[in-house]
Design a protein around this motif. Structure first.
Motif, short mmCIF file in Angstrom:
data_model
loop_
_atom_site.label_atom_id
_atom_site.label_comp_id
_atom_site.label_asym_id
_atom_site.label_seq_id
_atom_site.Cartn_x
_atom_site.Cartn_y
_atom_site.Cartn_z
N SER A 93 -13.65 8.95 -5.07
CA SER A 93 -13.20 8.04 -6.12
C SER A 93 -13.52 6.59 -5.76
O SER A 93 -13.71 6.26 -4.58
N PRO A 94 -13.59 5.70 -6.76
CA PRO A 94 -13.82 4.27 -6.48
C PRO A 94 -12.71 3.64 -5.64
O PRO A 94 -12.93 2.63 -4.98
N LEU A 95 -11.51 4.25 -5.64
CA LEU A 95 -10.40 3.69 -4.89
C LEU A 95 -10.69 3.65 -3.39
O LEU A 95 -10.30 2.71 -2.70
N ARG A 155 0.84 -1.19 0.00
CA ARG A 155 0.00 0.00 0.00
C ARG A 155 0.88 1.24 0.00
O ARG A 155 2.00 1.23 0.53
N LEU A 156 0.33 2.28 -0.59
CA LEU A 156 1.02 3.57 -0.64
C LEU A 156 0.05 4.64 -0.14
O LEU A 156 -1.09 4.71 -0.60
N LEU A 157 0.50 5.43 0.81
CA LEU A 157 -0.30 6.55 1.32
C LEU A 157 0.42 7.84 0.97
O LEU A 157 1.58 8.04 1.37
N ILE A 158 -0.24 8.68 0.19
CA ILE A 158 0.36 9.94 -0.27
C ILE A 158 -0.33 11.09 0.44
O ILE A 158 -1.56 11.21 0.40
N ALA A 163 -4.09 12.31 -0.08
CA ALA A 163 -4.41 12.44 -1.49
C ALA A 163 -4.61 11.09 -2.16
O ALA A 163 -5.23 11.01 -3.24
N TYR A 164 -4.07 10.02 -1.55
CA TYR A 164 -4.18 8.70 -2.18
C TYR A 164 -3.86 7.63 -1.16
O TYR A 164 -2.98 7.80 -0.32
N SER A 219 -1.18 6.52 -12.44
CA SER A 219 -2.31 6.66 -13.36
C SER A 219 -3.45 7.44 -12.71
O SER A 219 -4.16 8.19 -13.38
N TYR A 220 -3.62 7.30 -11.39
CA TYR A 220 -4.67 8.06 -10.70
C TYR A 220 -4.42 9.56 -10.81
O TYR A 220 -5.35 10.34 -11.02
N PHE A 221 -3.17 9.97 -10.66
CA PHE A 221 -2.84 11.40 -10.74
C PHE A 221 -2.52 11.85 -12.17
O PHE A 221 -2.36 13.05 -12.39
#
Length: 801
Positions: A486-488, A436-439, A447-448, A457-459
């Motif tokens: 967002s669906p994410l 997992r990545l938390l931005i 943000a993510y 691709s999301y950004f």
């Protein structure tokens, strides 16, 4: 890899593989890999699945599934390393009870039998599997059919808990009528009921007892045990942090971390990464919001759960002069209860060394290790207590690309072996190793959150450098709001779950695993080991008083410390020699300690966070440095006066006519040596106080010059300070003023300065004892100030508002 509509063309035999809502058609023309890595043929986004978990290949005997993971694969609850697929079967990867189900269908067969439960799949191919929160399946069930049931690590307990965080005789359950009373037996790590540490308390079936890594719950005439093996859920909900002035540092952070996962937290500078780390570890709780560990509120149960959390700060938490094994041994002594034997500690140390690939470096000094090996040693210190959660702050900072990759690979393997790992990093080269990545965007907004492979691709960015630039420059976009719609978010952040257990524990000071005296003894031994291992420092300690004693013979004249000879020669050599000895002692004392606390700040803060007593730490510094500086002062005082005429008489035991003259002279010399020791020890404490006040060790050297110069001016031997306002008042604060007065009282310096006599220099017992008493008072006051200052360095866990 093929999706549901994809078919890889080849002849029979063919095998259909179903998992996580997808279907693959394996063909015999190659070997198929199953795992969580991006390059796996059959990729399963489940934290229980290792990156390279198993391989599937066609053989003359049929399809064979071979395990490659330490987490294993299971059929009908039994672990198997090699499975021949002759009929439909369901295999669980990673766990016998809650692993990833994989259905294997040989061509032309019917549906697979779900041997451990039905397979649940999401229609979204990117959605993660459902996570289990709260209490897991029981590890063991213990009968409690006695009036008193003992609990502990020793084999003669009725309930044996094989955990080094558990004392040998930890607690006891005692039946009182139809109720059970839980009694803590002075255990090191404590006994907890619903998150609260207790001495004794009545418990019922709704109460949760925490002992070490175990949770225990009454169920009729049985005690059900749940062991925290690392497979725990972890989620943050609505984390919000703001300062007292209303500035928002972190805004409404939500995420759920799957079990056995590696999470990377990235973002531009000032986006709140360190603030988030403090909130997630519970050391600096968020202003609002919750963090749940296995369904339990981390903040409310912090005192119990802190043993299951490891934290590696950015700065090294190592004494680099020690070998890896020696450093781990002292760390184990501080972290484990006193009743853990040396053999048990050694066994655990060897396990950690093997796990982190440090066995061949175990007897190397830490300062001789590579950057990656040194960072793994810091991680090893935290793994001693088998934490389920491991947090690291910038572990790859300052490492070259090769070592960066090595450290990230180590973290990846740690997650695969049964714990969740959270890393704050600026390194974007190896984010693909993370689950997992938390931005974070500027302003502390999320943000993510999701797989690293989907972030760019999301950004709409080509690389992470462009992504960071986008977040920095485009501050008008509501990145948090965009992600939440967002669906994410729906795919990777389930609704908060988990039952909150009763009871609440306010922010509290960590309790040590040993008594303060035991910690003091351990710290003293470790400090001596550090000094003994640093040969250059040892040579410096010995050479300094030897060199300073030589300077004593540069003072012109032949009177030495004898007043009679100085008067006959019309010399001021005694006062000049005293100045040199006193200031030499002040220099040695301050120089030996002015870097001691600041250079260990990261080590002290981490150890204090796990229960190290500040009193024990300060006591070890004072005792060890006190002995060292006293020996230095003794060498300087003895050698500096050995070959010059001694004082004519003693101030403490003046001659009454019967004493032999040489006895008086020896007593006078001893009094001068005591004066040198006094100024050295008090100056050492001043150095420690300065070391506790500065944030950078490099700032210590200019302050050392300032302190020694001030003591030179204020001692009164260079020029008179008596009667000069405010110089005389400032001199009262200087240990050199009182130490010089001790020596001057013994020698009788006033007779050498007619017209500028100083009342403190009068020859006699009262004046000498007064000056010595002032040195003692100064030492006591300085130690008190040092203890107060050290509390600020302690970085105690902040209470939640």
């Amino acid at each position: 890899m093929a999706d549901e509509t994809e078919t890889v063309t080849t002849g029979p035999p063919r095998l259909e593989v179903r998992a996580a809502g997808r279907t693959w058609h394996a063909t015999a023309n190659r070997v198929w890999t199953l795992g969580r890595a991006g390059e796996a043929d059959i990729r399963l986004d489940n934290p229980r699945v290792s990156r390279d978990h198993a391989v599937l290949e066609a053989t003359p005997a049929g399809w064979v599934l071979t395990n490659r993971s330490s987490n294993g694969m299971y059929v009908n609850g039994q672990r198997t390393e090699r499975l021949t697929v002759s009929r439909p079967v369901t295999v669980l990867l990673g766990s016998a009870s809650s692993g990833q189900p994989v259905e294997l269908h040989p061509a032309g067969s019917g549906p697979a039998r779900a041997t451990t439960g039905d397979v649940t799949a999401s229609g979204n191919p990117q959605a993660p599997p459902a996570e289990t929160t709260g209490i897991r399946s029981p590890t063991a069930v213990h009968a409690i059919d006695q009036v008193t049931v003992t609990i502990g690590r020793a084999p003669d307990n009725a309930i044996v808990l094989n955990d080094l965080l558990v004392s040998r005789y930890h607690a006891a359950l005692r039946r009182t009528g139809d109720r059970w009373e839980l009694i803590d037996k002075n255990s090191s790590n404590g006994t907890y009921v619903n998150g609260n540490r207790i001495t004794r308390a009545f418990i019922g079936p709704d109460d949760m007892v925490g002992i070490g890594h175990q949770l225990l719950r009454l169920s009729g005439d049985r005690l059900v045990e749940y062991v925290d093996t690392g497979d725990v859920s972890y989620e943050a909900t609505d984390l919000h942090v703001e300062t007292d002035k209303g500035r928002v540092l972190l805004a409404d952070i939500d995420f759920a971390l799957p079990q056995r996962s590696l999470l990377a937290v990235v973002g531009p500078s000032g986006s709140g990464k360190s603030t988030l780390l403090g909130a997630l570890t519970g050391f600096k709780p968020a202003t609002s919001g919750t963090v749940r560990y296995d369904g339990r509120d981390l903040y409310d149960n912090y005192d119990e759960l802190r043993h299951r959390i490891g934290f590696v700060p950015q700065d090294d938490i190592l004494h680099t002069q020690l070998t890896v094994r020696t450093a781990l041994n002292y760390a184990a002594q501080l972290r484990f209860p006193q009743d853990v034997s040396a053999a048990e500690r050694t066994q655990r140390i060897e396990e950690v060394l093997t796990e982190l690939g440090l066995a061949t470096q175990a007897d190397q000094r830490i300062d001789s290790l590579s950057g990656g090996q040194r960072k793994r040693t810091s991680v090893a210190l935290e793994l001693l207590t088998k934490p389920s959660l491991l947090f690291l702050d910038e572990p790859t900072s300052g490492l070259d690309p090769g070592y960066e990759k090595s450290v990230m690979q180590t973290l990846r393997s740690l997650a695969d072996d049964g714990r969740s790992v959270v890393v704050v990093t600026h390194n974007i080269a190896h984010l693909n190793m993370c689950d997992r990545l938390l931005i974070l965007a500027p302003g502390g907004r999320m943000a993510y959150f999701g797989p690293p492979q989907q972030a760019l691709s999301y950004f709409g960015c080509s690389d992470f450098a462009d992504l960071f630039i986008l977040l920095e420059q485009d501050r008008e976009t509501d990145w948090s709001g965009r992600f939440n719609t967002s669906p994410l978010r729906a795919a990777f952040i389930p609704e908060p779950g988990g039952k909150k257990l009763p009871g609440a524990l306010p922010a509290s000071k960590a309790t040590g695993q040993q008594s303060a005296f035991a910690q003091f003894a351990i710290l003293c031994r470790r400090y001596w080991a550090v000094i003994a291992a640093d040969r250059q420092y040892g040579v410096f300690l010995l050479a300094l008083p030897l060199l300073l004693s030589l300077f004593a013979y540069a003072v012109p004249g032949s009177a030495g410390l004898s007043l009679a000879k100085a008067i006959s020669e019309r010399s001021t050599q005694p006062s000049q020699l005293l100045v040199l000895l006193i200031i030499g002692g002040a220099l040695m004392g301050c120089a030996s300690s002015i870097r001691e606390i600041v250079k260990e700040r990261a080590i002290y803060q981490r150890e204090h966070g796990i229960g190290l007593s500040g009193t024990a730490y300060l006591g070890s510094k004072l005792v060890v440095l006190g002995v060292l500086t006293s020996l230095q002062a003794l060498i300087l005082g003895v050698l500096g006066t050995l070959f010059v005429p001694p004082p004519d008489s003693s101030a403490l035991w003046p001659s009454s006519g019967e004493e032999i003259e040489t006895v008086q002279q020896r007593l006078g010399s001893a009094e001068v040596v005591v004066a040198v020791i006094a100024v050295t020890v008090v100056s050492m404490i001043i150095g420690l106080l300065i070391s506790a006040m500065i944030a950078n060790a490099d700032r210590g050297m200019p302050l050392l010059v300032l302190v020694v110069f001030a003591e030179l001016v204020l001692c009164g031997g260079m020029f008179a300070v008596h009667g000069r306002f405010p110089l005389e008042q400032l001199a009262w604060l200087s240990p050199s003023r009182w130490a010089y007065a001790m020596g001057a009282s013994t020698v009788g310096v006033n007779f050498l300065h007619p017209g500028s006599e100083d009342p403190l220099w009068e020859h006699g017992r009262t004046h000498w004892l007064t000056a010595f008493g002032m040195c003692v008072v100064q030492a006591v006051v300085l130690v008190a100030l040092l203890a107060i200052r050290l509390k600020r360095v302690d970085a105690q866990r902040r209470a939640r508002k």
